[in-house]
Design a protein around this motif. Structure first.
Motif, PDB file in Angstrom:
ATOM      1  N   ALA A 162     -52.558 -12.231  -5.652  1.00 31.34           N
ATOM      2  CA  ALA A 162     -52.713 -12.926  -6.931  1.00 31.34           C
ATOM      3  C   ALA A 162     -54.152 -13.306  -7.241  1.00 31.34           C
ATOM      4  O   ALA A 162     -54.501 -13.496  -8.395  1.00 31.34           O
ATOM      5  CB  ALA A 162     -51.838 -14.175  -6.931  1.00 31.34           C
ATOM      6  N   LEU A 163     -55.001 -13.425  -6.226  1.00 28.55           N
ATOM      7  CA  LEU A 163     -56.373 -13.888  -6.460  1.00 28.55           C
ATOM      8  C   LEU A 163     -57.390 -12.742  -6.460  1.00 28.55           C
ATOM      9  O   LEU A 163     -58.591 -12.988  -6.438  1.00 28.55           O
ATOM     10  CB  LEU A 163     -56.773 -14.937  -5.412  1.00 28.55           C
ATOM     11  N   ALA A 164     -56.929 -11.504  -6.498  1.00 29.66           N
ATOM     12  CA  ALA A 164     -57.859 -10.361  -6.524  1.00 29.66           C
ATOM     13  C   ALA A 164     -58.793 -10.512  -7.729  1.00 29.66           C
ATOM     14  O   ALA A 164     -58.328 -10.651  -8.860  1.00 29.66           O
ATOM     15  CB  ALA A 164     -57.088  -9.053  -6.602  1.00 29.66           C
ATOM     16  N   PRO A 165     -60.112 -10.506  -7.517  1.00 28.67           N
ATOM     17  CA  PRO A 165     -61.037 -10.774  -8.617  1.00 28.67           C
ATOM     18  C   PRO A 165     -61.080  -9.621  -9.634  1.00 28.67           C
ATOM     19  O   PRO A 165     -60.956  -8.447  -9.261  1.00 28.67           O
ATOM     20  CB  PRO A 165     -62.395 -10.896  -7.916  1.00 28.67           C
ATOM     21  N   PRO A 166     -61.272  -9.956 -10.918  1.00 27.13           N
ATOM     22  CA  PRO A 166     -61.387  -8.921 -11.955  1.00 27.13           C
ATOM     23  C   PRO A 166     -62.438  -7.871 -11.625  1.00 27.13           C
ATOM     24  O   PRO A 166     -62.266  -6.689 -11.916  1.00 27.13           O
ATOM     25  CB  PRO A 166     -61.783  -9.727 -13.204  1.00 27.13           C
ATOM     26  N   ASP A 167     -63.528  -8.307 -10.992  1.00 26.48           N
ATOM     27  CA  ASP A 167     -64.601  -7.367 -10.648  1.00 26.48           C
ATOM     28  C   ASP A 167     -64.110  -6.279  -9.685  1.00 26.48           C
ATOM     29  O   ASP A 167     -64.499  -5.114  -9.799  1.00 26.48           O
ATOM     30  CB  ASP A 167     -65.749  -8.174 -10.021  1.00 26.48           C
ATOM     31  N   ILE A 171     -61.033  -5.113  -9.509  1.00 26.42           N
ATOM     32  CA  ILE A 171     -60.172  -4.238 -10.310  1.00 26.42           C
ATOM     33  C   ILE A 171     -61.036  -3.276 -11.136  1.00 26.42           C
ATOM     34  O   ILE A 171     -60.766  -2.073 -11.202  1.00 26.42           O
ATOM     35  CB  ILE A 171     -59.263  -5.113 -11.213  1.00 26.42           C
ATOM     36  N   ALA A 172     -62.084  -3.808 -11.729  1.00 29.60           N
ATOM     37  CA  ALA A 172     -62.975  -2.973 -12.541  1.00 29.60           C
ATOM     38  C   ALA A 172     -63.675  -1.913 -11.690  1.00 29.60           C
ATOM     39  O   ALA A 172     -63.882  -0.776 -12.134  1.00 29.60           O
ATOM     40  CB  ALA A 172     -64.008  -3.849 -13.251  1.00 29.60           C
ATOM     41  N   ARG A 173     -64.031  -2.270 -10.458  1.00 21.73           N
ATOM     42  CA  ARG A 173     -64.718  -1.295  -9.593  1.00 21.73           C
ATOM     43  C   ARG A 173     -63.789  -0.153  -9.198  1.00 21.73           C
ATOM     44  O   ARG A 173     -64.209   1.006  -9.114  1.00 21.73           O
ATOM     45  CB  ARG A 173     -65.286  -1.997  -8.350  1.00 21.73           C
ATOM     46  N   VAL A 174     -62.523  -0.447  -8.943  1.00 24.53           N
ATOM     47  CA  VAL A 174     -61.561   0.622  -8.629  1.00 24.53           C
ATOM     48  C   VAL A 174     -61.429   1.552  -9.833  1.00 24.53           C
ATOM     49  O   VAL A 174     -61.497   2.785  -9.720  1.00 24.53           O
ATOM     50  CB  VAL A 174     -60.187   0.041  -8.234  1.00 24.53           C
ATOM     51  N   SER A 175     -61.288   0.959 -11.010  1.00 23.56           N
ATOM     52  CA  SER A 175     -61.138   1.761 -12.231  1.00 23.56           C
ATOM     53  C   SER A 175     -62.373   2.631 -12.474  1.00 23.56           C
ATOM     54  O   SER A 175     -62.254   3.802 -12.870  1.00 23.56           O
ATOM     55  CB  SER A 175     -60.901   0.816 -13.412  1.00 23.56           C
ATOM     56  N   ALA A 176     -63.552   2.074 -12.232  1.00 25.08           N
ATOM     57  CA  ALA A 176     -64.788   2.835 -12.462  1.00 25.08           C
ATOM     58  C   ALA A 176     -64.837   4.085 -11.582  1.00 25.08           C
ATOM     59  O   ALA A 176     -65.283   5.148 -12.022  1.00 25.08           O
ATOM     60  CB  ALA A 176     -66.005   1.944 -12.200  1.00 25.08           C
ATOM     61  N   GLU A 177     -64.379   3.971 -10.352  1.00 27.11           N
ATOM     62  CA  GLU A 177     -64.377   5.140  -9.458  1.00 27.11           C
ATOM     63  C   GLU A 177     -63.408   6.210  -9.960  1.00 27.11           C
ATOM     64  O   GLU A 177     -63.669   7.409  -9.849  1.00 27.11           O
ATOM     65  CB  GLU A 177     -64.002   4.724  -8.032  1.00 27.11           C
ATOM     66  N   LEU A 178     -62.277   5.784 -10.508  1.00 24.42           N
ATOM     67  CA  LEU A 178     -61.336   6.757 -11.087  1.00 24.42           C
ATOM     68  C   LEU A 178     -61.999   7.498 -12.233  1.00 24.42           C
ATOM     69  O   LEU A 178     -61.907   8.732 -12.345  1.00 24.42           O
ATOM     70  CB  LEU A 178     -60.075   6.052 -11.603  1.00 24.42           C
TER      71      LEU A 178
END
Ligand code: CTP
Ligand code: MG
Length: 240
Positions: free
Chosen positions: A117-122, A124-131
Motif C-alpha cells: 500500500a505504501l509503494a511510492p508513486p515514483d 510506479i512511474a519508473r517501472v512504467s518508464a522502462e516499459l
C-alpha cells in the motif's frame, strides 16, 4: 525479445494497472480481508490506488476484490480517474487472470498488490518508464539483507546461495500486455507474475525497488506501515 537484455520496440497503448485485492489476509489476522484493513486510517486498497493515480503513469485501474466486497470497494475508491472493480478469484493468479480479462485493450499492465500500500508513486512511474523504453517485463528488486538458506523437508540446511546474486522482488511488476496474456494462457501456478513470464524465456529486467514498497503481511508490518504514515505528509483522501 527473448534472449536479450536490451529494450525492444515499445508496444504502445494504454497502461492498465491491475490491483489484486481479493486475498483473505489470513496471516494478518484482522476481522476483514487485508486490502480493506486501514493503515493510518485509510484502507490499503485505497492507498495503493492513490499511489497509482499519483504516479501519473496509469490510464486505467482495475481492482480485484472478494465477491462480497465489490460494492463497498466501489464506495471507498476515488472517482477522479478510471477505476473499475471486478471480482477476484480463489488464488492470486485467478485474481490477476480476472483483471487481464477485463482489459482487452491494454497495451501494458502494471500488476500491483494492494498489500504494498505504501509503494511510492515514483517507483510506479519508473517501472512504467522502462516499459515505454521497450523492456517487455520489468520488476522492482532490492538486495537481500538476510542470509538465505535452502532446507530439506526436515529443516536441515542443504545450501547457502550467494547473497550477492539474490534479490527480493516487489510490485508493481510491468509487462507488455500481450506478454502477460501469453504468460497467463497456461495454468501453471506461480508465486509472482514475472515467474510466469520467465517460463516463456523472456528476459525480465530488474530496476531498483523501494523499501516503502514492502508487503504488509504480518501484524508487525501493519504497525510499521502505520508508523510510516504517521511520519509522512500525504494528501487527504478524497482530494483525487
Ligand atoms: N490476492 C488476490 N486474490 C487472492 C489472493 C491474494 O487478489 N485469491 C491479493 C491480496 O489481496 C494481496 C496480494 O494478492 O493484495 C498479495 O497476496 P498476500 O499478501 O498473500 O495477501 P493475502 O492472500 O490476503 O494474505 P494471506 O496469504 O495472509 O491470506
Ligand atoms: Mg496470500
Amino acid at each position: 525479445m527473448s534472449e536479450t537484455d536490451g529494450p525492444g520496440r515499445s508496444a504502445g497503448g494504454p497502461v492498465v494497472a491491475l490491483v489484486p485485492a481479493a486475498g483473505r489476509g489470513v496471516r494478518l489476522g484482522e476481522d476483514k480481508p487485508k486490502a480493506f484493513v486501514a493503515v493510518g486510517g485509510t484502507p490499503m486498497v485505497r492507498l495503493a490506488v492513490d499511489g497509482l493515480i499519483d504516479s501519473g503513469a496509469v490510464d486505467e485501474i482495475i481492482v480485484m476484490v472478494p465477491a462480497e466486497l465489490v460494492e463497498s470497494a466501489g464506495a471507498l475508491l476515488p472517482l477522479s480517474c478510471s477505476v473499475r472493480v471486478v471480482v477476484g478469484g480463489a488464488e492470486r493468479t485467478d485474481s490477476v487472470r480476472a483483471g487481464i480479462a477485463a482489459a482487452p485493450d491494454a497495451g501494458y499492465f502494471l500488476v500491483h498488490d494492494a498489500a504494498r500500500a505504501l509503494a511510492p508513486p515514483d517507483l510506479i512511474a519508473r517501472v512504467s518508464a522502462e516499459l515505454h523504453a521497450g523492456y517487455p517485463a520489468v520488476v522492482p528488486a532490492l538486495p537481500v539483507v538476510d542470509t538465505v538458506k535452502t532446507v530439506n523437508p526436515d529443516g536441515v540446511v542443504t545450501g547457502t546461495p550467494d547473497r550477492a546474486a539474490l534479490r527480493a522482488i516487489q510490485t508493481p511488476q510491468g509487462f507488455a500486455a500481450d506478454l502477460l496474456r501469453a504468460a497467463y494462457a497456461s495454468d501453471v501456478p506461480a508465486t509472482d507474475d514475472a515467474g510466469l513470464v520467465e517460463r516463456l524465456g523472456v528476459a525480465v529486467r530488474t530496476i531498483l525497488g523501494d523499501p516503502l514498497a514492502f508487503k504488509i503481511t504480518n501484524p508487525l508490518d501493519l504497525r510499521l506501515a502505520d508508523a510510516v504514515l504517521a511520519h509522512t505528509e500525504t494528501p487527504a483522501v478524497g482530494t483525487r
